[in-house]
Design an enzyme around this catalytic site. Structure first.
Site, PDB file in Angstrom:
ATOM      1  N   CYS A 116       0.768  -1.131  -0.127  1.00 52.35           N
ATOM      2  CA  CYS A 116      -0.049   0.129   0.035  1.00 52.35           C
ATOM      3  C   CYS A 116       0.514   1.329  -0.010  1.00 52.35           C
ATOM      4  O   CYS A 116       0.257   2.325  -0.327  1.00 52.35           O
ATOM      5  CB  CYS A 116      -0.973   0.001   1.115  1.00 52.35           C
ATOM      6  SG  CYS A 116      -2.194  -1.453   1.030  1.00 52.35           S
ATOM      7  N   HIS A 256      -3.425   7.261   2.617  1.00 56.18           N
ATOM      8  CA  HIS A 256      -3.608   5.750   2.321  1.00 56.18           C
ATOM      9  C   HIS A 256      -5.170   5.546   2.783  1.00 56.18           C
ATOM     10  O   HIS A 256      -5.583   5.776   3.851  1.00 56.18           O
ATOM     11  CB  HIS A 256      -2.891   4.936   2.513  1.00 56.18           C
ATOM     12  CG  HIS A 256      -3.229   3.567   2.211  1.00 56.18           C
ATOM     13  ND1 HIS A 256      -3.473   3.319   0.905  1.00 56.18           N
ATOM     14  CD2 HIS A 256      -3.376   2.392   3.251  1.00 56.18           C
ATOM     15  CE1 HIS A 256      -3.881   1.697   0.981  1.00 56.18           C
ATOM     16  NE2 HIS A 256      -3.596   1.251   2.120  1.00 56.18           N
ATOM     17  N   ASN A 286     -10.067   0.009  -0.425  1.00 54.84           N
ATOM     18  CA  ASN A 286      -8.753   0.304  -0.444  1.00 54.84           C
ATOM     19  C   ASN A 286      -8.217  -0.305  -1.657  1.00 54.84           C
ATOM     20  O   ASN A 286      -8.290  -1.417  -2.031  1.00 54.84           O
ATOM     21  CB  ASN A 286      -8.309  -0.689   0.896  1.00 54.84           C
ATOM     22  CG  ASN A 286      -6.835  -0.461   0.947  1.00 54.84           C
ATOM     23  OD1 ASN A 286      -5.939  -0.281   0.105  1.00 54.84           O
ATOM     24  ND2 ASN A 286      -6.399  -1.172   1.954  1.00 54.84           N
TER      25      ASN A 286
END
Ligand code: UT7
Length: 331
Positions: A116, A256, A286
């Site tokens: 990520c 994020h 996500n």
């Protein structure tokens, strides 16, 4: 002669058309809209169909969007970096295929695996390539087909992730705008908490690994949550201190998009106004390496020249960091 700074000069993006809602997930696993919204903030996510199109399909679409908006000749691009955890194939560079498909005939390219944090680490690489003075146009794409590695019988992961891609162009900036500073970190002890066990050199694919569902993403959510909040908060704090910035000096935090409660906790820890946090988690979930550039894609019209942005991310490995960047253009 070296260039002082590298700035983002254009943004592109792509999300697949297919929308997977919380209501649809409730028919697939034992979950419900109330749990997903209250525990994560996610209402829906996009899924690439058919999955066999691969991550390059979305990366190319995001790159094309940027090239069209910015009216650039793809042959002038020097380098294409594709940050991804879900390359088209384990062997064969996705970036090479993306560069060729975009018409970047004079470019080299490589994939960057930072989970990520892949896009955040890619920003560091793109900027360094420009500041070296050797390259003038670096296309950085964050793209992930998370649906290809998610177990849609596991309610603890399948509600969180979605697919998408975002692209930015880095170019030299003579006014000192662009990437200013960063705090980037890894901690390999974290790999037990967020991983795909099989399919790599430690545990190659076999009928046993398939039957044990070891090719899907496994996450110990509570542990990851805890490390995500504390590490992103401390990286932001450190980058603010290094640049003598107060939290109120920051126009936007580009964080994020893993869980709205993580964003809330970071905002609380750093006494940030929630209006400073850009969010789109409710629509995309996500999307791993794509979340940061997709935020820029969604909010580009709001961003003004000279505004101060803080990027932060946390992911499997563990990988994390915070980057301070000044925005270089008005729309
Ligand atoms: O992007 C890379 C980094 N990743 C992250 O930052 C993710 C960090 N972690 C998280 O976002 C959260 O930990 C999750 C969203 C994954 C899980 O939320 P949580 O509040 O930490 O839930 P939990 O794991 O503590 O589970 C609480 C309960 C459990 O039931 P019991 O054992 O208390 O009976 C779970 O089985 O919630 C249950 N649960 C669910 N219930 C309904 C877990 N997933 C679901 C679900 N629907 N989808």
């Amino acid at each position: 002669m070296t260039t002082k700074t590298a700035a983002i000069t254009a943004v592109g993006g792509y999300v697949p058309e297919h929308v997977l809602t919380n209501a649809a997930l409730a028919h697939m696993v034992d979950t419900n809209d109330e749990w997903i919204v209250s525990r994560t903030g996610i209402k829906e996510r996009r899924i690439l169909k058919p999955a066999s199109l691969g991550t390059s399909y979305m990366a190319i679409a995001a790159g094309r969007d940027l090239i069209k908006k910015k009216h650039i000749d793809p042959a002038t691009i020097d380098l294409v970096i594709v940050s991804t955890t879900t390359p088209d194939m384990p062997v064969s560079s996705t970036a090479a295929y993306v560069a060729t498909s975009l018409g970047a005939t004079n470019a080299f390219g490589y994939d960057l695996q930072g989970a990520c944090s892949g896009f955040l680490f890619g920003m560091s690489a793109a900027s360094a390539h420009i500041v070296s003075g050797r390259y003038k146009k670096v296309l950085l794409i964050g793209a992930d087909t998370m649906s290809s590695i998610i177990d849609y019988t596991d309610r603890t992961t399948c509600v969180i992730f979605g697919d998408g891609a975002g692209a930015v162009l880095f170019e030299p900036n003579e006014e000192g705008l662009g990437l200013q500073d960063e705090v980037l970190r890894v901690d390999g002890k974290g790999r037990e908490f967020l991983k795909i066990e099989a399919g790599g050199s430690m545990l190659p694919a076999s009928s046993e690994t398939v039957s044990k569902r070891q090719h899907f993403l496994h996450q110990e959510g509570r542990q990851v949550f805890k490390f995500a909040v504390s590490n992103m908060s401390s990286a932001i704090d450190q980058v603010l201190q290094q640049n003598q910035l107060a939290n109120k000096d920051i126009d936007y935090v580009v964080a994020h998009q893993a869980n709205k409660r993580i964003l809330d906790a970071i905002a609380k820890n750093l006494e940030l106004d929630y209006g400073q946090m850009l969010t789109n988690i409710e629509r995309y979930g996500n999307t791993t390496a794509a979340t940061l550039p997709l935020l820029l894609w969604d909010y580009e019209s709001k961003l003004k020249k000279n505004q101060k942005l803080l990027f932060t991310a946390f992911g499997g490995g563990f990988t994390w960091g915070a980057t301070y960047l000044t925005w270089a253009y008005n729309n």
